[in-house]
Design an enzyme around this catalytic site. Structure first.
Site, PDB file in Angstrom:
ATOM      1  N   ASP A  86       6.233 -10.390   6.356  1.00  0.00           N
ATOM      2  CA  ASP A  86       5.822 -11.729   5.892  1.00  0.00           C
ATOM      3  C   ASP A  86       6.699 -12.090   4.923  1.00  0.00           C
ATOM      4  OD1 ASP A  86       3.583 -11.180   7.615  1.00  0.00           O
ATOM      5  OD2 ASP A  86       2.169 -10.476   5.874  1.00  0.00           O
ATOM      6  N   GLU A 136      -2.115 -16.584   9.803  1.00  0.00           N
ATOM      7  CA  GLU A 136      -3.509 -15.932  10.216  1.00  0.00           C
ATOM      8  C   GLU A 136      -4.227 -15.850   8.779  1.00  0.00           C
ATOM      9  OE1 GLU A 136      -1.518 -11.375   9.780  1.00  0.00           O
ATOM     10  OE2 GLU A 136      -3.518 -11.662  10.627  1.00  0.00           O
ATOM     11  N   ARG A 156      -1.022 -12.348   6.451  1.00  0.00           N
ATOM     12  CA  ARG A 156      -2.269 -12.377   5.852  1.00  0.00           C
ATOM     13  C   ARG A 156      -2.337 -13.014   4.375  1.00  0.00           C
ATOM     14  NH1 ARG A 156      -4.531  -6.785   6.780  1.00  0.00           N
ATOM     15  NH2 ARG A 156      -2.495  -5.847   6.669  1.00  0.00           N
ATOM     16  N   GLY A 213       0.947  -1.332  -0.092  1.00  0.00           N
ATOM     17  CA  GLY A 213       0.136  -0.021   0.045  1.00  0.00           C
ATOM     18  C   GLY A 213       0.695   1.339   0.150  1.00  0.00           C
TER      19      GLY A 213
HETATM   20  N1  LIG Z   1      -3.175   2.369  -4.027  1.00  0.00           N
HETATM   21  C1  LIG Z   1      -2.926   3.493  -3.057  1.00  0.00           C
HETATM   22  N2  LIG Z   1      -2.512   4.872  -3.365  1.00  0.00           N
HETATM   23  C2  LIG Z   1      -2.243   5.564  -2.603  1.00  0.00           C
HETATM   24  N3  LIG Z   1      -2.129   5.356  -1.136  1.00  0.00           N
HETATM   25  C3  LIG Z   1      -2.132   4.123  -0.695  1.00  0.00           C
HETATM   26  C4  LIG Z   1      -2.606   3.077  -1.569  1.00  0.00           C
HETATM   27  N4  LIG Z   1      -2.900   1.983  -0.854  1.00  0.00           N
HETATM   28  C5  LIG Z   1      -2.601   2.290   0.314  1.00  0.00           C
HETATM   29  N5  LIG Z   1      -2.190   3.723   0.427  1.00  0.00           N
HETATM   30  C6  LIG Z   1      -1.628   4.422   1.744  1.00  0.00           C
HETATM   31  O1  LIG Z   1      -0.518   3.656   2.006  1.00  0.00           O
HETATM   32  C7  LIG Z   1      -0.305   3.675   3.518  1.00  0.00           C
HETATM   33  C8  LIG Z   1      -0.189   2.020   3.975  1.00  0.00           C
HETATM   34  O2  LIG Z   1      -0.952   1.235   3.401  1.00  0.00           O
HETATM   35  P1  LIG Z   1      -1.298  -0.179   4.209  1.00  0.00           P
HETATM   36  O3  LIG Z   1      -2.077   0.143   5.378  1.00  0.00           O
HETATM   37  O4  LIG Z   1      -1.794  -1.175   3.109  1.00  0.00           O
HETATM   38  O5  LIG Z   1      -0.135  -1.007   4.628  1.00  0.00           O
HETATM   39  P2  LIG Z   1       1.034  -1.383   3.722  1.00  0.00           P
HETATM   40  O6  LIG Z   1       2.120  -0.370   2.975  1.00  0.00           O
HETATM   41  O7  LIG Z   1       0.566  -2.268   2.559  1.00  0.00           O
HETATM   42  O8  LIG Z   1       2.183  -2.332   4.838  1.00  0.00           O
HETATM   43  P3  LIG Z   1       1.654  -3.651   5.410  1.00  0.00           P
HETATM   44  O9  LIG Z   1       2.550  -4.682   4.686  1.00  0.00           O
HETATM   45  O10 LIG Z   1       1.885  -3.483   7.087  1.00  0.00           O
HETATM   46  O11 LIG Z   1       0.369  -4.002   5.348  1.00  0.00           O
HETATM   47  C9  LIG Z   1      -1.588   4.108   4.125  1.00  0.00           C
HETATM   48  O12 LIG Z   1      -1.574   5.459   4.498  1.00  0.00           O
HETATM   49  C10 LIG Z   1      -2.541   3.899   2.957  1.00  0.00           C
HETATM   50  O13 LIG Z   1      -3.544   5.125   2.727  1.00  0.00           O
HETATM   51  O1  LIG Z   2      -3.083  -5.567  12.735  1.00  0.00           O
HETATM   52  P1  LIG Z   2      -2.448  -4.705  11.720  1.00  0.00           P
HETATM   53  O2  LIG Z   2      -1.597  -3.434  12.297  1.00  0.00           O
HETATM   54  O3  LIG Z   2      -3.258  -4.167  10.693  1.00  0.00           O
HETATM   55  O4  LIG Z   2      -1.290  -5.551  10.971  1.00  0.00           O
HETATM   56  C1  LIG Z   2      -1.247  -6.733  11.006  1.00  0.00           C
HETATM   57  C2  LIG Z   2      -0.793  -7.167   9.659  1.00  0.00           C
HETATM   58  O5  LIG Z   2       0.290  -6.617   9.029  1.00  0.00           O
HETATM   59  C3  LIG Z   2       0.808  -7.581   8.232  1.00  0.00           C
HETATM   60  O6  LIG Z   2       1.954  -8.053   8.872  1.00  0.00           O
HETATM   61  C4  LIG Z   2       1.053  -7.299   6.756  1.00  0.00           C
HETATM   62  O7  LIG Z   2       2.355  -6.662   6.697  1.00  0.00           O
HETATM   63  C5  LIG Z   2      -0.202  -8.960   8.099  1.00  0.00           C
HETATM   64  O8  LIG Z   2       0.414 -10.104   8.037  1.00  0.00           O
HETATM   65  C6  LIG Z   2      -0.855  -8.675   9.508  1.00  0.00           C
HETATM   66  O9  LIG Z   2      -2.075  -9.157   9.166  1.00  0.00           O
HETATM   67 MG   LIG Z   3       0.003  -4.186   2.872  1.00  0.00          MG
END
Ligand SMILES: Nc1ncnc2c1ncn2[C@@H]1O[C@H](COP(=O)(O)OP(=O)(O)OP(=O)(O)O)[C@@H](O)[C@H]1O
Ligand SMILES: O=P(O)(O)OC[C@H]1O[C@](O)(CO)[C@@H](O)[C@@H]1O
Ligand SMILES: [Mg+2]
Length: 516
Positions: free
Chosen positions: A311, A410, A356, A282
């Site tokens: 992960d 999970e 996840r 994200g």
């Molecule tokens: N498609 C997108 N475009 C712009 N911003 C995004 C998008 N997807 C997610 N974000 C932003 O990126 C940030 C992090 O996204 P997210 O919570 O999905 O975590 P992540 O980077 O995938 O990490 P994790 O591995 O912990 O899930 C958030 O602030 C979210 O609003």
């Molecule tokens: O509970 P939170 O803070 O949303 O994060 C948990 C998730 O983050 C992850 O580690 C992804 O980075 C998943 O495996 C897990 O479910």
């Molecule tokens: Mg993510």
């Protein structure tokens, strides 16, 4: 990306415990008795599963390039396309008149060896050896002779070798940003991961070595760009010196937040022209959107992403930071579950670990522990009930061994749970609790068949990530942090995810010393 193997997956020998009394179980691929089912064969299964998932992803990917294998030129075309997709954008793409300056990153701390002096005292260029822009790293290291070779991942049906080269990370001789004109920002988004502080620390230290004086942290992920009550945190070597000794993120993390256009507005207001984003898929989607927006507005801004996934589910990479620590930390939970199960009459221990969409933490932690009888991962569907279900096998284990320990990722078995369609602030699906479900179903099952079972459930989810990075992750983070800085100061790489990845490549030797 086609057929990209992760070295640690394709080389089980390095990971299989040398001796183990444990048996491993992957449902429903094969239903085997626990006796004689070795950890290495389980690892082989995981490799096949990973390959299968990857192949499926390739087939189902809507934009996957269609390759005409009857074309004698297909390999050359494939390689050209690969090179194009891994090309790193350069500052001169947007600003053709940008002039480089000699690097301000000093490699002089390298100790010369006696041969360096054989032909006289070496020149700076000969001695310091910056990374050449045309240096490449070979991504796929196994030349599978046949699609039937164990763990084979092939591009074409005949499994012919196709070299896949990516850019090599590290400091270059010329840079395109004058350090005194840089205002660098660091932001950590998504969930926590061991090592975030280590990367922040190394980014700051390396920026200072380049001569950058203005460095700030954005509090609580992208949200820090929108909340007026959250002010940026000035960063320096002094501030970050000891932050790697603690877990978490000095800056804080968050999910959700402002729009990309708001983020870029704030960056303009604050005069930020270099941003380091530490996060997962994200976060990188956001980073890419920030890059596109900056490009649209013709802003000279470098956006650099350091991929963070506890992960370890980016198959291009050998290992992502935090994973090693998480697996190590999970050992304590598994060992506790084992002790509880083995000390109880008909004890059943259940441990739920993060993951996840992937079971790497669960699988590696299970293999390392030698104490897990059943490992359930999202990549492999399974049944709880029925003659080939997990519960029947648990009964068998209780009857034959007297106790059993289950490790479940999970994301496993989500089809067995009620869907809610709930999402978190970033739009990620909220999963059902498979650990609690297995616990309840196990209790119910043994009650119904009239067999005593003492079921204990441990959920160490946040304990395995809210901790300090171990030594191995600490080194990986230091390399990542240093290489992340070297990139924007060289060409302008608002990097796309797969271009960022090389920063994380274990096989990318850096010639320079990491400054602590
Ligand atoms: N498609 C997108 N475009 C712009 N911003 C995004 C998008 N997807 C997610 N974000 C932003 O990126 C940030 C992090 O996204 P997210 O919570 O999905 O975590 P992540 O980077 O995938 O990490 P994790 O591995 O912990 O899930 C958030 O602030 C979210 O609003
Ligand atoms: O509970 P939170 O803070 O949303 O994060 C948990 C998730 O983050 C992850 O580690 C992804 O980075 C998943 O495996 C897990 O479910
Ligand atoms: Mg993510």
């Amino acid at each position: 990306m086609e057929s990209l193997s992760r070295a640690s997956i394709t080389n089980p020998g390095t990971l299989s415990p040398s001796s183990s009394s444990a048996s491993y179980f992957l449902f429903p691929r094969r239903f085997r008795r626990s006796n004689g089912f070795s950890s290495s064969s389980a690892f082989g299964n995981l490799r096949r599963i990973v390959s299968r998932c990857r192949v499926r992803a390739e087939i189902e990917k809507p934009n996957a390039p269609v390759i005409d294998f009857s074309d004698p030129e297909w390999r050359i075309k494939y390689q050209k396309d690969f090179e194009r997709r891994f090309n790193i954008p350069h500052i001169t793409d947007v600003f053709p008149d940008a002039k480089p300056i000699p690097s301000t990153f000093c490699l002089r701390m390298r100790t010369p060896v006696s041969e360096d002096f054989a032909g006289g005292y070496p020149s700076d260029e000969e001695w310091h050896g910056y990374i050449n822009n045309n240096d490449r790293v070979l991504l796929k290291t196994i030349n599978f002779a046949s699609p039937n070779s164990a763990g084979a991942v092939c591009i074409d049906p005949d499994c012919t070798w196709v070299e896949q080269w990516v850019h090599r990370a590290g400091p270059r001789e010329k840079i395109y940003f004058k350090p005194e004109e840089v205002k660098a920002a660091i932001v950590t988004c998504g969930g926590l991961c061991p090592g975030l502080n280590d990367v922040i620390r190394q980014v700051v230290i390396t920026l200072e070595i380049y001569g950058v004086k203005s460095i700030v942290g954005i509090p609580f992920g992208y949200r820090g760009f929108s909340n007026s009550d959250l002010s940026e945190m000035p960063l320096s070597r002094k501030v970050v010196q000891n932050i790697h000794l603690s877990g978490g993120s000095l800056l804080g993390v968050s999910r959700g937040g402002p729009s990309v256009s708001d983020i870029v507005d704030r960056m303009q207001e604050k005069g930020i022209n270099m941003i380091f984003v530490l996060g997962g898929n994200g976060t990188h989607a956001g980073a890419n959107a920030i890059h596109e927006e900056c490009r649209k507005r013709k802003l000279k801004v470098a956006v650099v992403g350091v991929p963070k996934t506890i992960d370890n589910d980016i198959l291009l990479m050998d290992k992502t930071f935090g994973f090693d620590t998480a697996v190590e930390e999970a050992q304590r939970a598994i060992n506790s579950a084992y002790i509880e199960a083995h000390s109880a009459y008909h004890g059943v221990g259940i441990v739920k670990l993060m993951g996840r969409h992937s079971g790497f933490i669960a699988m590696h932690a299970s293999l390392a522990s030698g104490q897990i009888d059943i490992c359930l991962i999202p990549e492999v569907p399974f049944q709880l009930h029925g003659p080939h279900g997990v519960l029947t096998h648990l009964k068998y284990l209780i009857e034959t061994k007297g106790s059993a320990v289950v490790c479940v990722a999970e994301g496993a078995g989500q089809n067995l749970l009620q869907k809610t369609n709930a999402t978190d602030a970033s739009g990620n699906m909220v999963l059902g609790d498979i650990g609690v479900h297995i616990q309840q179903e196990t209790k119910k099952y043994f009650r119904e068949i009239g067999v005593h079972a003492d079921v204990k459930y441990i959920d160490p989810t946040y304990m395995i990530r809210a901790c300090r990075a171990n030594a191995s992750d600490g080194i990986l983070c230091a390399v990542l942090g240093q290489n992340a800085v070297s990139f924007p100061l060289i060409p302008l790489p608002p990097l796309k995810l797969f271009q960022i990845i090389i920063i994380n490549c274990r096989r990318c030797p850096t010639t320079n010393v990491i400054s602590q």
